[in-house]
Design a protein around this motif. Structure first.
Motif, short mmCIF file in Angstrom:
data_model
loop_
_atom_site.label_atom_id
_atom_site.label_comp_id
_atom_site.label_asym_id
_atom_site.label_seq_id
_atom_site.Cartn_x
_atom_site.Cartn_y
_atom_site.Cartn_z
N LEU A 32 0.82 -1.20 0.00
CA LEU A 32 0.00 0.00 0.00
C LEU A 32 0.87 1.27 0.00
O LEU A 32 0.49 2.28 -0.59
CB LEU A 32 -0.93 0.00 1.22
N PHE A 33 2.02 1.21 0.65
CA PHE A 33 2.95 2.35 0.64
C PHE A 33 3.39 2.68 -0.78
O PHE A 33 3.49 3.85 -1.17
CB PHE A 33 4.17 2.03 1.51
N THR A 34 3.62 1.64 -1.58
CA THR A 34 3.99 1.85 -2.98
C THR A 34 2.89 2.59 -3.73
O THR A 34 3.15 3.54 -4.49
CB THR A 34 4.27 0.49 -3.65
N ALA A 35 1.64 2.17 -3.52
CA ALA A 35 0.51 2.82 -4.20
C ALA A 35 0.40 4.29 -3.82
O ALA A 35 0.22 5.16 -4.69
CB ALA A 35 -0.78 2.08 -3.86
N LEU A 36 0.53 4.59 -2.54
CA LEU A 36 0.40 5.98 -2.09
C LEU A 36 1.54 6.84 -2.61
O LEU A 36 1.33 8.02 -2.95
CB LEU A 36 0.36 6.01 -0.56
N ALA A 37 2.73 6.29 -2.70
CA ALA A 37 3.87 7.06 -3.21
C ALA A 37 3.67 7.41 -4.69
O ALA A 37 3.97 8.53 -5.12
CB ALA A 37 5.16 6.27 -3.01
N HIS A 38 3.17 6.47 -5.49
CA HIS A 38 2.92 6.78 -6.90
C HIS A 38 1.81 7.81 -7.06
O HIS A 38 1.86 8.67 -7.95
CB HIS A 38 2.57 5.50 -7.65
N LEU A 39 0.80 7.74 -6.21
CA LEU A 39 -0.27 8.74 -6.25
C LEU A 39 0.28 10.13 -5.94
O LEU A 39 -0.04 11.11 -6.63
CB LEU A 39 -1.38 8.37 -5.27
N ALA A 40 1.13 10.23 -4.92
CA ALA A 40 1.73 11.52 -4.57
C ALA A 40 2.60 12.04 -5.71
O ALA A 40 2.63 13.24 -6.00
CB ALA A 40 2.55 11.38 -3.30
N SER A 41 3.31 11.15 -6.39
CA SER A 41 4.14 11.56 -7.52
C SER A 41 3.28 12.13 -8.64
O SER A 41 3.61 13.17 -9.25
CB SER A 41 4.93 10.36 -8.03
N ALA A 42 2.15 11.49 -8.94
CA ALA A 42 1.27 11.98 -9.99
C ALA A 42 0.74 13.37 -9.67
O ALA A 42 0.67 14.25 -10.54
CB ALA A 42 0.10 11.01 -10.19
N LEU A 43 0.39 13.59 -8.41
CA LEU A 43 -0.11 14.91 -8.01
C LEU A 43 0.98 15.98 -8.15
O LEU A 43 0.70 17.11 -8.54
CB LEU A 43 -0.62 14.85 -6.57
N ARG A 44 2.21 15.62 -7.85
CA ARG A 44 3.31 16.58 -7.98
C ARG A 44 3.57 16.92 -9.45
O ARG A 44 3.90 18.05 -9.80
CB ARG A 44 4.58 16.00 -7.35
N LEU A 45 3.41 15.95 -10.33
CA LEU A 45 3.70 16.15 -11.75
C LEU A 45 2.69 17.06 -12.44
O LEU A 45 2.93 17.51 -13.57
CB LEU A 45 3.74 14.80 -12.47
N VAL A 46 1.58 17.33 -11.79
CA VAL A 46 0.60 18.26 -12.36
C VAL A 46 1.24 19.62 -12.64
O VAL A 46 0.87 20.33 -13.58
CB VAL A 46 -0.62 18.41 -11.42
N ALA A 47 2.25 19.99 -11.82
CA ALA A 47 2.91 21.29 -11.98
C ALA A 47 3.99 21.29 -13.05
O ALA A 47 4.62 22.32 -13.30
CB ALA A 47 3.53 21.71 -10.65
N LEU A 48 4.21 20.16 -13.72
CA LEU A 48 5.33 20.05 -14.66
C LEU A 48 4.96 20.55 -16.05
O LEU A 48 3.91 20.23 -16.58
CB LEU A 48 5.78 18.59 -14.78
N GLY A 49 5.86 21.33 -16.66
CA GLY A 49 5.82 21.60 -18.09
C GLY A 49 4.56 22.25 -18.59
O GLY A 49 3.99 21.81 -19.60
N GLY A 50 4.10 23.29 -17.90
CA GLY A 50 2.91 23.97 -18.38
C GLY A 50 3.10 24.58 -19.76
O GLY A 50 2.14 24.78 -20.49
N ARG A 51 4.35 24.87 -20.15
CA ARG A 51 4.63 25.48 -21.46
C ARG A 51 5.32 24.48 -22.40
O ARG A 51 6.02 24.86 -23.32
CB ARG A 51 5.52 26.71 -21.28
N GLU A 52 5.08 23.21 -22.17
CA GLU A 52 5.73 22.18 -22.99
C GLU A 52 5.34 22.34 -24.45
O GLU A 52 4.16 22.49 -24.79
CB GLU A 52 5.32 20.79 -22.49
N ALA A 53 6.34 22.30 -25.31
CA ALA A 53 6.09 22.43 -26.75
C ALA A 53 5.39 21.18 -27.27
O ALA A 53 5.57 20.08 -26.75
CB ALA A 53 7.41 22.63 -27.49
N PRO A 54 4.57 21.33 -28.33
CA PRO A 54 3.93 20.16 -28.92
C PRO A 54 4.97 19.17 -29.44
O PRO A 54 6.08 19.56 -29.81
CB PRO A 54 3.11 20.75 -30.08
N PRO A 55 4.66 17.88 -29.45
CA PRO A 55 5.61 16.88 -29.97
C PRO A 55 5.97 17.18 -31.41
O PRO A 55 5.13 17.62 -32.20
CB PRO A 55 4.82 15.56 -29.85
N ARG A 56 7.26 16.91 -31.75
CA ARG A 56 7.74 17.23 -33.09
C ARG A 56 7.86 16.01 -33.99
O ARG A 56 8.24 16.11 -35.14
CB ARG A 56 9.10 17.91 -33.00
#
Length: 431
Positions: free
Chosen positions: A177-201
């Motif tokens: 269960l610790f593994t599951a909670l850690a991945h969930l926390a990681s996903a929530l943190r990644l919401v702040a990543l790359g708001g200006r990410e360029a479209p795939p080339r």
């Protein structure tokens, strides 16, 4: 983009976001690394063959979808890939303690969980390594990869140590269960990543098969990249053969605790951290290729101490051998990943990383399956010796490649890429 004058990845907000999310994800993954096989051994009374099959299933996804995943990642926004992968891993791991509480947990359930978790990990790993050059700039790749590999080492220490302790205190299914909670926390943190990410080339009109072939040709057509992938694959094959049956040896044959196994693996994390931290100064003095050519022969044979593990002094000797073997891997991970990222144009990063992951994690799957088979037929100790011998000789492809002479080998790749794609990575840093 990073400040080119300092070359420091820590000046980049998105790198700090990715780093903290990866910290959470790695802690969970390493806790699960200890907990999941112990669920099979302690809660479901799995045989050595079944433990080997479970480890093989955890890496089988890289063989099934590893190569097309690279082409898909090149067509997708990396932020979405990373978040989706973490959410999938959280849900899959959470199903293990739920099934256990309902008295419905089976080996078949575990096989499905580790296979699908592996599929999610394919996309997370390829996406993470592919987005890094765009976040920090190629001049900061060694520093960024050193930080990431150091993080992996610390996570090995904390995550695997915590995993063993959680299994000891709460039982193996609850520890998952610790593994599951850690991945969930990681996903929530990644919401702040790359708001200006360029479209795939990546060219969407190109057939998937042609894109996969381009990635394979890029890696296997270069003597340097080919040597890096072969050395890493042989290392993974040998180490996986050892790791797969260590839970059986520790818990069932030696009568040691789950905490002892977790601490043994955590000691390897210390070696990984030491190697990662030494990679940058060694490369600055000797060059990337020469460092890789020296570290392998010096440290790889230490893994031959691991099959001697037993009660008393031999446990400490095996632990020391494991630390040195992991130190070699820590150094190689930093320099190998940095080299292959610098040798690859942006539009090929996903496919290059997927090709490496396909071969490296494919070696893990083969090593796990072979370990289980040999464990059933020849015994646990014989299997550990076979894996240790493979790992101890795995440095040979790099030692016999142009990388050992430094800059000359990489010039071939740089020129070929520049001529083919108008791509000209900075060759100033010695290889």
């Amino acid at each position: 983009m990073t400040d080119s004058r300092s070359g420091s990845p820590w000046r980049v907000r998105d790198f700090r976001t990715l780093f903290t999310a990866t910290t959470l994800s790695q802690l969970g993954t390493n806790a699960g690394y200890v907990a999941v096989p112990l669920v099979a051994v302690a809660a479901l009374d799995a045989s050595p063959g079944e433990v080997g099959a479970l480890a093989a299933f955890s890496t089988l996804a890289f063989l099934l979808i590893g190569l097309p995943a690279g082409a898909w990642v090149d067509r997708m926004r990396h932020r979405s890939v990373l978040i989706g992968a973490d959410l999938a891993r959280a849900a899959l791991n959470a199903s293990v303690p739920v099934a256990w509480w309902l008295d419905a947990l089976t080996l078949g359930h575990l096989f499905v969980v580790v296979l699908l978790t592996g599929c999610a990990t394919v996309f997370f790993d390829v996406g993470s390594q592919s987005t890094l050059p765009g976040l920090v700039g190629r001049e900061a790749l060694v520093g960024a990869n050193s930080a990431v590999v150091s993080l992996q080492a610390v996570s090995n220490i904390a995550g695997r140590g915590a995993g063993g302790g959680l299994v000891q205190a709460l039982t193996a299914p609850v520890a998952v269960l610790f593994t599951a909670l850690a991945h969930l926390a990681s996903a929530l943190r990644l919401v702040a990543l790359g708001g200006r990410e360029a479209p795939p080339r990546a060219a969407r009109r190109a057939p998937l098969r042609a894109q996969i072939a381009e990635g394979l040709c890029h890696v296997l057509g270069s003597p340097e990249l080919r040597a890096l992938v072969l050395t890493a694959a042989l290392t993974n094959l040998g180490v996986q053969m050892v790791n797969t049956l260590l839970p059986v040896l520790f818990v069932r044959e030696l009568g040691l605790s789950a905490s002892a196994l977790g601490l043994f693996w955590a000691a390897g994390g210390l070696g990984l951290l030491l190697g990662a931290r030494c990679a940058r100064p060694l490369a600055a003095g000797l060059g990337h290729g020469r460092t890789l050519a020296l570290v392998g022969p010096l440290l790889a044979p230490a893994v031959l101490l691991v099959p001697l593990v037993a009660d008393g002094p031999w446990l400490w000797a095996a632990g020391a051998g494991w630390v040195l073997a992991m130190a070699r891997i820590g150094t190689e991970n930093v320099l190998s990943v940095s080299l292959r990222q610098r040798m690859t144009p942006d539009e090929l990063l996903g496919r290059m990383n997927a090709t490496f992951r396909f071969m490296l994690t494919g070696a893990l799957a083969v090593g796990a399956a072979l370990s289980g088979l040999l464990g059933e037929v020849a015994g646990v100790r014989v299997t550990l010796w076979a894996g240790a011998v493979v790992a101890s000789l795995s440095f040979l492809p790099v030692l016999l490649s142009p990388l050992r002479v430094g800059r000359a080998g990489v010039a071939h790749v740089t020129v070929s890429l520049r001529n083919a794609r108008g791509y000209n990575p900075d060759p100033a840093e010695p290889v």
